[in-house]
Design a protein around this motif. Structure first.
Motif: not given
Length: 135
Positions: A96-107
């Motif tokens: 996944m893109p470096a520096g990107a943050t995803y919530t548990d729901k998005e993951k």
């Protein structure tokens, strides 16, 4: 009307044309199966199709939910088995893109989208699909 037209050009090589766009793909038999290995083998394309389908469905989910996937990369490893010669396992690592943050729901949404794409659901159940997401 057909979707794809393919021609055997000799020397274990085919040329497939996507009829709507004219885009072409050449396949060669792999080196370990009497070929030259100068292009994707048909089984390579199966694995590439699985990865591309996963990424496409993830993209659809991402667009619907305003999630950025730009820069996501995948590495695909094909593992063949003998008797009969066939794909035994496809290993796909998503970076996944470096520096990107995803919530548990998005993951969970993205991972479910990948694992339930049409190609994943179409492959024979004896073909192991090992999928890893590196965030």
């Amino acid at each position: 009307m057909s979707t794809i037209t393919s021609v055997y050009t000799g020397n274990l090589r085919t040329q497939a044309t996507h009829n709507a766009s004219g885009n072409q793909i050449i396949t060669d038999a792999p080196l370990d199966n009497n070929g030259r290995g100068e292009a994707f083998s048909p089984s390579d394309l199966t694995c590439a199709s699985l990865g591309s389908c996963m990424m496409t469905i993830m993209g659809i989910v991402a667009e619907r939910n305003n999630i950025s996937l730009e820069g996501t990369k995948m590495e695909i490893t094909k593992i063949m088995v003998p008797e009969p010669r066939r794909i035994g396992e496809v290993v796909i690592d998503f970076y996944m893109p470096a520096g990107a943050t995803y919530t548990d729901k998005e993951k969970a949404m993205l991972e479910n989208a990948a694992k339930t794409c049409p190609v994943a659901l179409s492959l024979h159940p004896e073909i192991k699909q090992t999928v890893k997401f590196i965030y």
